[in-house]
Motif scaffolding. Sequence first.
Motif, PDB file in Angstrom:
ATOM      1  N   ARG A   1      -8.211  -7.290  -5.089  1.00  0.00           N
ATOM      2  CA  ARG A   1      -7.129  -6.684  -4.444  1.00  0.00           C
ATOM      3  C   ARG A   1      -6.209  -5.919  -4.988  1.00  0.00           C
ATOM      4  NH1 ARG A   1      -5.013  -4.870   0.243  1.00  0.00           N
ATOM      5  NH2 ARG A   1      -2.534  -5.185   0.318  1.00  0.00           N
TER       6      ARG A   1
ATOM      7  N   LYS B   1      -7.768  -2.820  -6.118  1.00  0.00           N
ATOM      8  CA  LYS B   1      -7.929  -1.768  -5.044  1.00  0.00           C
ATOM      9  C   LYS B   1      -6.396  -0.850  -4.914  1.00  0.00           C
ATOM     10  CE  LYS B   1     -11.380  -3.444  -1.814  1.00  0.00           C
ATOM     11  NZ  LYS B   1     -11.528  -4.590  -1.108  1.00  0.00           N
ATOM     12  N   LEU B   2      -5.462  -1.454  -5.190  1.00  0.00           N
ATOM     13  CA  LEU B   2      -4.278  -0.701  -5.253  1.00  0.00           C
ATOM     14  C   LEU B   2      -3.791  -0.081  -6.658  1.00  0.00           C
ATOM     15  CD1 LEU B   2      -2.189  -3.984  -3.944  1.00  0.00           C
ATOM     16  CD2 LEU B   2      -2.538  -1.673  -2.719  1.00  0.00           C
TER      17      LEU B   2
ATOM     18  N   THR C   1       1.099   2.873  -3.778  1.00  0.00           N
ATOM     19  CA  THR C   1      -0.189   2.880  -4.861  1.00  0.00           C
ATOM     20  C   THR C   1      -0.042   4.049  -5.904  1.00  0.00           C
ATOM     21  OG1 THR C   1      -1.206   4.362  -2.878  1.00  0.00           O
ATOM     22  CG2 THR C   1      -1.851   2.185  -3.026  1.00  0.00           C
TER      23      THR C   1
ATOM     24  N   GLU D   1       0.868  -1.281  -0.138  1.00  0.00           N
ATOM     25  CA  GLU D   1       0.059   0.007   0.009  1.00  0.00           C
ATOM     26  C   GLU D   1       0.652   1.277   0.027  1.00  0.00           C
ATOM     27  OE1 GLU D   1      -3.072  -0.372   3.011  1.00  0.00           O
ATOM     28  OE2 GLU D   1      -3.833  -2.316   1.794  1.00  0.00           O
ATOM     29  N   ASN D   2       1.989   1.118   0.483  1.00  0.00           N
ATOM     30  CA  ASN D   2       2.969   2.477   0.286  1.00  0.00           C
ATOM     31  C   ASN D   2       3.185   2.736  -1.313  1.00  0.00           C
ATOM     32  OD1 ASN D   2       2.934   1.993   2.812  1.00  0.00           O
ATOM     33  ND2 ASN D   2       5.028   1.018   3.285  1.00  0.00           N
TER      34      ASN D   2
END
Lengths: 544, 544
Positions: free
Chosen positions: B310, B313-314, B288, B285-286
């Motif tokens: 998933r 979402k990213l 994105t 998530e860092n």
Amino acid sequence: MNNTYELTIGKLLTLTLHRPSSSEVIYGKTRNSWRATLDRAKRLASGLEAMGVKKGSRVAVVDFDTNRYLECYYAIPMMGAVLHTVNIRLPPDQIGYTISHAQDDFIIIRDEFLPLAAKLAQHAASVKGLVTMSDTGSIPQVPLPNTHYYEDVISSGSSSYEFPDVDENSMATLFYSSGTTGIPKGVWFTHRQLVLHTLGATLALSAFSGQFRLDSNDVAMPLVPFFHVHCWGWPYSAGLLGQKLVLAGKYEPGKILELVKNEGVTVSNMVPTVLNMVVNHPSAENYTDVLSKWKVIVGGSALPHEVATRARKLGIHIMTGYGLSESAPVLTISLPTETERGLTEDEMLESIGLKAGLPVPLVELRTVTSQLADVPRDGKTPGEVVVRAPWLTDEYYKDPSGTQLLWSGGWMHTGDLAVMDKDGRIAIVDRIKDTVKSGGEWIPTILLEDLLMRHPAVYEAAVVRAQHPKWEERPVAVVSVREGKGVTEEELRAHLETYVTEGVISKFWIPDRFVIGSEQLPKTSTGKIDKKPLREKYAAILMQ
Amino acid sequence: MNNTYELTIGKLLTLTLHRPSSSEVIYGKTRNSWRATLDRAKRLASGLEAMGVKKGSRVAVVDFDTNRYLECYYAIPMMGAVLHTVNIRLPPDQIGYTISHAQDDFIIIRDEFLPLAAKLAQHAASVKGLVTMSDTGSIPQVPLPNTHYYEDVISSGSSSYEFPDVDENSMATLFYSSGTTGIPKGVWFTHRQLVLHTLGATLALSAFSGQFRLDSNDVAMPLVPFFHVHCWGWPYSAGLLGQKLVLAGKYEPGKILELVKNEGVTVSNMVPTVLNMVVNHPSAENYTDVLSKWKVIVGGSALPHEVATRARKLGIHIMTGYGLSESAPVLTISLPTETERGLTEDEMLESIGLKAGLPVPLVELRTVTSQLADVPRDGKTPGEVVVRAPWLTDEYYKDPSGTQLLWSGGWMHTGDLAVMDKDGRIAIVDRIKDTVKSGGEWIPTILLEDLLMRHPAVYEAAVVRAQHPKWEERPVAVVSVREGKGVTEEELRAHLETYVTEGVISKFWIPDRFVIGSEQLPKTSTGKIDKKPLREKYAAILMQ
């Protein structure tokens, strides 16, 4: 081999025909899906077979750009016969010559050209029958034996006809270019060459970021005639991509603008003359909302700066390409170089200028001396463009000596002089046959013509060689002025001298004489300025 | 013929090498332009020639994805030799079998695999010499005769070496798939097949609007190993497009995320397992901001819905493809249908689901019964996928009986069961060898696995056949749960029953037994779930 997969023209349609619904092919009020188009092509092939067309038969087509011509583009090669795309802009005697030289077996001809057919029938002993076409729906009455009506041939044909297996190296198309000596020269292409041409040219326009990219969702309206070098391959690339395809029939600028608007056309190809007609149409400015979505690929001859500027002002997006009859035709397109990536479209157009661009994938291209040595990539030294590619004609048809010159040294000679810049991009500066040799030095006439046309009063310009008592040859400029404008010889000389000051041209390149008039310059059958009559007319002008 | 233009691998580079400056090929700290890459390939070929490699020689390469492997991808076929891409995930004995079966003449091997080399040397009587590679720069010490160091071979090679003319139908590559019976099966491809595969697959991804398009300006980082089915052709398509190419070496999710960020990677290919690893990395998530520019093509096995969700979402953009070792591999990609054109990316992903997509241009694809009759395009009736295309292997190497089955009836049999919807799009529902036949009816296991993995507690699932006293075979689900989660057999049965209610699956498809555990399921050498040991383990579970 378990796995024989010949690269034949029908293979281009695999994806388009796999899909149940496909985009339409539009000509006038006729709207057929690609699937329906191939169904008609099958029936046509079946009908032609019943008439006696078989593998190797030559079938000539004489038509504007119509859905019927498109059907012929697929049906005739796919049944193993040869599609002869007749150049309708040649004089009737020369058309007769090409039909006789090709030994055409059948002619498919539009009603408007039937007066020609009567004349051709005398020329062409090989012709066994005629198929007539009409937009009006009324069957043309022709006093010739074995004449059929196109739509009857289709309705009598069987939709369960299956195209035969065809060798990928068999002849698929044949056509004649006007020829420098006045005798048309035949070139021909195999299935494999046309399939690879379609893949290479489509890839260059879609996978490489240029000023724009080609896309399967584009609505394509070719404005290069179907009889002219496979319309640059668009009948096949549109089928490969399953694009909506709009066929313009006979070209008229007003109709073209209406079609762009009404059919949502997003991409076209054309020679500069056609672009010039469209952008100078009195109501062009009423179409800017749709023109700003129009991507145009220009080739066939150098794009005058003034025409490009006018087109950009209307919002049109422009790329240029280069090729010739002998190369099917695509050889180069105006892809940006690494350093140009950040430029705006207008800056790109300036940066590219007359440059024909970079070779498309699979094309090996060099600029060479007469000894086949590379000239420097300095943007200044002209060399002949020579090429190798998977889609070059193997020969001039039945012309061994012409073929020997074409393929001298194992490279195909384009007859074009170009300079190559450090980025590997070429700019065509002249036809070798058109160039002026002054005191042993080449003077590139195409560059001079482009600079002359940047003068606001100049509509068209041609620079031709004239005999000279001291320098052997010197350039003479023939200029046609815009309506309501005037210009003097001194003004044009001063105009060119500004480019000498800027270092664009050499001082000795400035023509010795400027012939200024208001008449349009003579054109070849493909709409380019015809320098031959001008050269003859002014050959002795400097000797007087 | 004046015009012999063979479709050999070097031709793919014409445009990239015509340009003076080109994008870089990056591996660790090594940054070579494409031009420098080909210069090294020339020197490598020259050095290999001096060692005795000649036309027809087999050269095995054992390496991760490195710049050196890329050099081998060009140098070895272009010198007329055969590149054997060794599957390093096979057990050592099987690797030995493939080297012996291929009759490899030379092995180019990374230092990490040298313990293997000693073992292989016993297996392979044909091997005449070894070339070692190292990232450390220190020359590996090998107690084997005729051993050279890769960089020495290159520095001793001549940069003026010219690649010879090669027949386009000669063998360029050879590799072994794991084989259903445990004995690796060899497939091989000619230059022509690889060139056409590159053109067809690149065109499908660049000229057809999907969820995204491939572009020459993309920065490509393949995450399919070079030893696995030509890395789906990317070593060649990146060369064709002149893309910046980032090589990841050995795959580690943290390193992959760092490379995407630091090198500005915009496009990758991978199997679902690799995507799953990356999107589940603790620090994903860092990233994105860069992941939202990352276009990912997933293939090799069905993309689980949960992984796709998933990834979306990213911000990752996803397309899927389908192919196999025997088809070089690309056969289909997830292009939208006409009616899907307006959908968002997320809607498209739902709409496509497990569907492998539409055949790429030049591929003829059918779903058929065992009698080669088409099954209906109803999205429900499974049929075997059979294909024709210009890039299918002609045979299993030295295996006439396997070849006969592969090409039975003139179509290449994929061994995959698929349903085709009305739009012509296929969804792979099973491997024929994996499917469950319950009371004479097929139960498609891949679809069941996808639905099981939509349950929040399920990490992986495999559905295998087990013997059954009444129905002959019935499905058994083997499920691995997520860390910290739990699920019962009843919950999973209820989960699947919701899809029965929705009409997605038939009631009798629900497995008879659910084996639930926390251990990961066994994988094949290419990272797919290996059903063979599971099938053996649970074969009799319903008979007890």
